[in-house]
Design an enzyme around this catalytic site. Structure first.
Site, PDB file in Angstrom:
ATOM      1  N   HIS A 352       0.801  -1.230   0.000  1.00 47.83           N
ATOM      2  CA  HIS A 352       0.000   0.000   0.000  1.00 47.83           C
ATOM      3  C   HIS A 352       0.827   1.269   0.000  1.00 47.83           C
ATOM      4  O   HIS A 352       0.261   2.352   0.094  1.00 47.83           O
ATOM      5  CB  HIS A 352      -0.918   0.053   1.225  1.00 47.83           C
ATOM      6  CG  HIS A 352      -1.981  -0.988   1.235  1.00 47.83           C
ATOM      7  ND1 HIS A 352      -3.240  -0.782   0.717  1.00 47.83           N
ATOM      8  CD2 HIS A 352      -1.978  -2.247   1.709  1.00 47.83           C
ATOM      9  CE1 HIS A 352      -3.970  -1.870   0.874  1.00 47.83           C
ATOM     10  NE2 HIS A 352      -3.223  -2.782   1.473  1.00 47.83           N
ATOM     11  N   LYS A 535      -8.173  13.762   4.619  1.00 49.10           N
ATOM     12  CA  LYS A 535      -7.260  12.616   4.590  1.00 49.10           C
ATOM     13  C   LYS A 535      -6.247  12.829   5.711  1.00 49.10           C
ATOM     14  O   LYS A 535      -6.203  13.900   6.312  1.00 49.10           O
ATOM     15  CB  LYS A 535      -6.547  12.505   3.237  1.00 49.10           C
ATOM     16  CG  LYS A 535      -5.968  13.847   2.749  1.00 49.10           C
ATOM     17  CD  LYS A 535      -5.376  13.754   1.345  1.00 49.10           C
ATOM     18  CE  LYS A 535      -6.404  13.812   0.243  1.00 49.10           C
ATOM     19  NZ  LYS A 535      -6.485  12.615  -0.573  1.00 49.10           N
ATOM     20  N   LYS A 541       0.921  14.468   0.941  1.00 51.40           N
ATOM     21  CA  LYS A 541      -0.446  14.781   0.490  1.00 51.40           C
ATOM     22  C   LYS A 541      -0.622  16.280   0.240  1.00 51.40           C
ATOM     23  O   LYS A 541      -1.590  16.714  -0.343  1.00 51.40           O
ATOM     24  CB  LYS A 541      -1.457  14.271   1.508  1.00 51.40           C
ATOM     25  CG  LYS A 541      -1.441  12.740   1.651  1.00 51.40           C
ATOM     26  CD  LYS A 541      -2.426  12.279   2.709  1.00 51.40           C
ATOM     27  CE  LYS A 541      -2.300  10.796   3.035  1.00 51.40           C
ATOM     28  NZ  LYS A 541      -2.989   9.929   2.055  1.00 51.40           N
ATOM     29  N   THR A 643      -8.547   6.494  -1.989  1.00 53.25           N
ATOM     30  CA  THR A 643      -9.903   5.943  -2.139  1.00 53.25           C
ATOM     31  C   THR A 643     -10.934   7.041  -1.889  1.00 53.25           C
ATOM     32  O   THR A 643     -12.041   6.977  -2.411  1.00 53.25           O
ATOM     33  CB  THR A 643     -10.140   4.775  -1.169  1.00 53.25           C
ATOM     34  OG1 THR A 643      -9.658   5.141   0.127  1.00 53.25           O
ATOM     35  CG2 THR A 643      -9.439   3.521  -1.629  1.00 53.25           C
ATOM     36  N   LYS A 647     -14.608   8.209  -3.810  1.00 48.32           N
ATOM     37  CA  LYS A 647     -15.882   8.524  -3.132  1.00 48.32           C
ATOM     38  C   LYS A 647     -16.405   9.875  -3.588  1.00 48.32           C
ATOM     39  O   LYS A 647     -17.609  10.044  -3.839  1.00 48.32           O
ATOM     40  CB  LYS A 647     -15.687   8.526  -1.606  1.00 48.32           C
ATOM     41  CG  LYS A 647     -15.328   7.155  -1.044  1.00 48.32           C
ATOM     42  CD  LYS A 647     -14.805   7.225   0.389  1.00 48.32           C
ATOM     43  CE  LYS A 647     -14.096   5.925   0.743  1.00 48.32           C
ATOM     44  NZ  LYS A 647     -13.244   6.026   1.948  1.00 48.32           N
TER      45      LYS A 647
HETATM   46  C1  26W Z   1       4.483   2.674   9.815  1.00 49.43           C
HETATM   47  C2  26W Z   1       3.299   1.845   9.918  1.00 49.43           C
HETATM   48  C3  26W Z   1       2.386   1.999   8.777  1.00 49.43           C
HETATM   49  C4  26W Z   1       2.857   2.040   7.490  1.00 49.43           C
HETATM   50  C5  26W Z   1       2.003   2.126   6.443  1.00 49.43           C
HETATM   51  C6  26W Z   1       1.034   2.061   8.992  1.00 49.43           C
HETATM   52  C7  26W Z   1       0.160   2.145   7.934  1.00 49.43           C
HETATM   53  C8  26W Z   1       0.653   2.179   6.656  1.00 49.43           C
HETATM   54  C9  26W Z   1      -0.288   2.177   5.484  1.00 49.43           C
HETATM   55  C10 26W Z   1       0.317   1.459   4.330  1.00 49.43           C
HETATM   56  C11 26W Z   1      -0.748   3.523   5.098  1.00 49.43           C
HETATM   57  C12 26W Z   1      -1.952   3.512   4.202  1.00 49.43           C
HETATM   58  O1  26W Z   1      -3.062   3.537   4.680  1.00 49.43           O
HETATM   59  N1  26W Z   1      -1.764   3.532   2.894  1.00 49.43           N
HETATM   60  C13 26W Z   1      -2.853   3.855   1.988  1.00 49.43           C
HETATM   61  O2  26W Z   1      -3.503   2.698   1.541  1.00 49.43           O
HETATM   62  C14 26W Z   1      -4.649   3.027   0.773  1.00 49.43           C
HETATM   63  C15 26W Z   1      -5.367   1.749   0.437  1.00 49.43           C
HETATM   64  O3  26W Z   1      -4.643   1.015  -0.490  1.00 49.43           O
HETATM   65  C16 26W Z   1      -4.268   3.821  -0.462  1.00 49.43           C
HETATM   66  O4  26W Z   1      -5.442   4.213  -1.131  1.00 49.43           O
HETATM   67  C17 26W Z   1      -3.466   5.054  -0.073  1.00 49.43           C
HETATM   68  O5  26W Z   1      -2.988   5.704  -1.233  1.00 49.43           O
HETATM   69  C18 26W Z   1      -2.300   4.661   0.818  1.00 49.43           C
HETATM   70  O6  26W Z   1      -1.635   5.805   1.302  1.00 49.43           O
END
Ligand code: 26W
Length: 801
Positions: A352, A535, A541, A643, A647
């Site tokens: 992600h 967001k 961002k 996402t 929406k």
């Molecule tokens: C450091 C711990 C950590 C690292 C990454 C916690 C959470 C994350 C996630 C990967 C962050 C996240 O939510 N990413 C988002 O995922 C969405 C679903 O695929 C995408 O639409 C977003 O672009 C992306 O930033």
């Protein structure tokens, strides 16, 4: 008082539960009491479909999906369940008989905020679509006692408070006190002939809580199983008897700490021991549980990949690789190679983010101390990778254990049958950057599944006006087949339809206007353009670019207040990770800019800035249907998908955005004429890095220069002129996310938006076409893609046809 009868009316069920579950009479019941009674009455209606789905799944014994996610950002559950079951009218009527308002009752429910942002909300949309499509699936995660912190502003600064969603009865879940697994930590590994014996030094228990997840009209209902940590031993009686009460309670407190709170970090670096424990805790419990279910019907472990597909939502459950191998070897007696092949045939991994700071890597010393057996297995998996690298003759150099750290992305990739990105651009970048070496070795492993959102919550639920208009115009099938929205495209040229479409938008804007006045005491005009950026707050961002443009617009208005300005209200919403100082500085700057602009009589209603605190799923449900303009302005190449962008487009907002993430695909769907694209492409961003000097861009832009000077001289922080210097310092020193380089292009695009909005017929056409062409962004389409290309599973609903 009538006795409970599941086949009776909803009204009688509410009566029954108010008395028998809540213990209140109608004249003494609070809104919360009514909510609890309605929730029970609605939940009762889910039980039969839930049991039916479970029985069919067992009877047909087809391949199942297990979605492992550290986060499920569900939001409110009651209204969604009422909508799915088609009980809106009955529920409204039943409550109205007691002079109770349905909207107040569903609005009383706290959000289940068991996630940070996009990744957690995606998991929630996926659960909805899995049920809607009739795919047998379990979601597995953690039942955090406290979800994402509550945000408030004090003098413009973000404050954080613990969230407490379980304070009132949470009556959607079923506690499974018999469903318990041991989860070990630490200790030693001893070799016993051919096999290894891991003797952990600490053991906590994982206890299951099940929540039914109904699909549309509950034709299928899956289960979300969340794990809560419990001590093996309740408390130490000896210290208690000595009066040492704290010490006596220590084992319980320590064990329960594991599922106490959601880490509030989103794409920022964390390396905390407790986080690793959380990851192993829910992953191990989930694997033990699904193995028990598999073995109850199958004797042959080699059949696992044909019966089970496990999806790892990012690397947070990546310990599933070594853990599944450990269970297959140490519990079921398989050799390493056989265990690896089975695990790799069963596991799949979604990436992600490409941001380096968000790619998980644990110190070998920490991993070895907490999970010594897994550390051994990780070394063996690394050997296996080395063997494949050699055989590939690609000459690449890639290792799981590198520089004293376990790289969880490489581990997840190596252990997975398929690896997917979340938008076309992101998947290509994965192949070119972080996973280029692994892609060379395993060229068939990476594939794309562009994200989606559930139309049930994100149109039908949150936008009743649009729902009714669509139902009147194209019937009701769009709820399950969102591509049907295409049928309204020709009506973009029908003035009568456009007028009705914009009347819905206006009504949603009025709803938001009332909410803002009620909650924040700020008055805004519902005929202004509603321009919304909601967001997580993160430098990539670029909320900062939006804030700077807002300040620049205020300057332009002040200079020439008599010009024909397009009135705007700019909305910001979002939380910053508590330790992310740069993001918190941006929040304070936005709040200071808002204060200055909102109190300037020269600007008046031409521009207002609203930043409601504590943005969450429920707030998004009010904001998104009321948006005219959707801000999707990340540095190209940095937003994996987004996402929220989907929406907004679905709800008839026009996007201003960069060619990043799924914005690219939104443009492809809605067409160049119906979106405002600006700024550098991902390639141009990387090209501009070398020799990048922020000051050069600022010097070329008088508009930006003026704003920077104002901030430097304390225009937005009178009495405290240096307050926002840290933001400027970072911008001038580094500007890694290239705010200055894209600023003028953004400004120009915004002026085109002003012109576009001033032409109300032209804008209505664009808004209609955004809704018409966004059907592809249904998470039903995404899940069908996972089912076909990754999991190899099919719907059980098809069988009846
Ligand atoms: C450091 C711990 C950590 C690292 C990454 C916690 C959470 C994350 C996630 C990967 C962050 C996240 O939510 N990413 C988002 O995922 C969405 C679903 O695929 C995408 O639409 C977003 O672009 C992306 O930033």
């Amino acid at each position: 008082m009538k006795d409970f009868d599941a086949s009776g009316t909803l009204a009688s069920a509410i009566d029954f539960h108010l008395a028998h579950s809540v213990g209140k009479t109608p004249d003494s019941a609070s809104i919360t009491d009514w909510r609890l009674a309605l929730s029970r009455a609605v939940r009762d209606r889910l039980i039969t479909p839930w049991f039916d789905a479970t029985h069919q799944t067992y009877a047909k014994d087809r391949k199942r999906v297990y979605y492992l996610s550290m986060e499920f950002l569900l939001g409110r559950i009651l209204e969604d369940a009422v909508n799915n079951l088609g009980l809106e009218d009955e529920a409204k009527e039943a409550l109205a008989a007691y002079d109770v308002d349905f909207v107040d009752v569903v609005g009383d429910e706290p959000d289940a905020a068991l996630g940070n942002g996009g990744l957690g909300r995606l998991a929630a949309c996926f659960l909805d679509s899995l049920s809607c499509l009739g795919i047998p699936a379990h979601g597995y995660g953690i039942r955090y006692a406290h979800g994402l912190f509550r945000q408030s502003f004090e003098d413009g600064r973000q404050m954080e408070m613990a969230e407490d969603w379980l304070r009132h009865q949470h009556n959607w879940e079923f506690e499974r006190s018999e469903c318990l697994y041991d989860i070990g930590f630490g200790g030693q590994v001893t070799e016993n002939g051919k096999s290894a014996v891991w003797t952990p030094s600490d053991i906590v228990m994982a206890q299951a809580y099940d929540t039914p997840v109904p699909g549309w009209r509950a034709s299928w209902t899956n289960t979300l199983r969340l794990w809560s940590a419990k001590p093996r031993q309740i408390f130490d009686l000896d210290p208690f008897n000595r009066g040492e009460y704290m010490q006596a309670a220590a084992p319980e407190v320590l064990a329960e700490t594991i599922s106490r709170v959601l880490y509030p970090d989103d794409s920022t670096e964390i390396g905390k021991e407790l986080r690793l424990k959380q990851e192993f805790f829910f992953t191990s419990a989930s694997l033990q549980d699904l193995m028990r279910r598999f073995l109850a019907h199958n004797g042959d472990l080699r059949a696992l990949p044909s019966k089970v597909a496990i999806q790892m939502n990012d690397t947070h459950p990546a310990i599933a690789g070594p853990e599944l191998i450990r269970q297959l070897m140490d519990v079921h007696g398989l050799g390493f190679d056989a265990a690896f092949d089975i695990a790799q045939g069963t596991l799949h991994y979604t990436n992600h983010t490409l941001l380096p700071e968000a790619l998980e890597a644990w110190e070998v010393s920490l991993m070895g101390a907490i999970l010594p057996r897994h550390m051994q297995l990780i070394e063996r998996i690394d050997d296996r990778l080395a063997r494949d690298v050699k055989a590939s003759e690609t000459g690449v150099n890639t290792h799981i254990v590198d520089n004293g750290k376990v790289n969880m992305g490489t581990l997840a990739f190596t252990c997975a049958r398929k690896v997917n990105g979340v938008s076309a651009l992101h998947t290509n970048l994965m192949k070119q950057t972080v996973f280029s070496d692994l892609h060379a070795v395993y060229p068939d492993r990476i594939l794309n599944q562009t994200n989606g959102v559930t139309p049930r919550r994100w149109v039908h639920g949150c936008n009743p006006g649009l729902r009714n208009l669509l139902n009147d115009t194209i019937g009701t099938e769009w709820v399950r087949d969102l591509e049907q929205l295409k049928r309204i495209a020709p009506l973009a040229d029908d003035p009568d339809f456009c007028q009705r479409f914009m009347a819905v938008k206006q009504e949603n804007k009025r709803r938001l206007t009332d909410w803002v006045s009620d909650k924040l005491g700020v008055d805004i005009a519902p005929d202004a353009m509603f321009d919304i950026q909601i967001k997580r707050i993160h430098e990539y961002k670029r909320q900062l670019m939006n804030a700077l443009e807002t300040a620049a617009l205020a300057n332009a208005i002040r200079r020439d207040p008599g010009a024909a300005w397009t009135p705007r209200v700019k909305f910001f919403g979002g939380k910053a990770a508590p330790a992310y100082i740069d993001a918190k500085n941006i929040i304070r700057l936005i709040n200071d800019i808002a204060k200055s602009i909102n109190n300037d009589p020269v600007i008046g209603d031409r521009l207002k800035v609203v930043y409601p605190p504590n943005y969450n799923v429920s707030m998004a449900e009010i904001l998104i249907p009321a948006a005219d303009l959707s801000e999707q302005i990340s540095t190209a190449g940095k937003e994996a998908s987004g996402t929220g962008n989907m929406k907004f487009a679905l709800n008839g907002a026009v996007t201003i955005g960069t060619l990043d993430g799924a914005n690219v695909e939104i443009r492809d769907c809605v067409g160049d004429d119906n979106i405002y694209i600006f700024g550098m492409t991902a390639d141009q961003v990387e090209g501009a890095r070398e020799g990048y000097v922020t000051q050069n861009y600022i010097d070329q832009s008088p508009i930006l220069s003026e704003v920077i000077d104002q901030i430097r001289t304390g225009f937005y922080s009178p009495g405290d002129p240096t307050r926002h210097w840290p933001v400027l310092e970072k911008l001038l020193r580094d500007d890694y996310f290239m705010v200055a380089a894209d600023f003028d292009a953004y400004w120009d695009a915004q002026r085109k938006v002003d012109e576009g909005f001033a032409d109300s017929d032209g804008w209505a056409r664009m808004a209609v076409l955004n809704t018409a062409h966004s059907g592809w962004f249904s998470s039903d389409r995404t899940i069908q893609g996972y089912a076909d290309d990754i999991w190899g599973v099919s719907s059980l609903l098809e069988d009846d046809k």
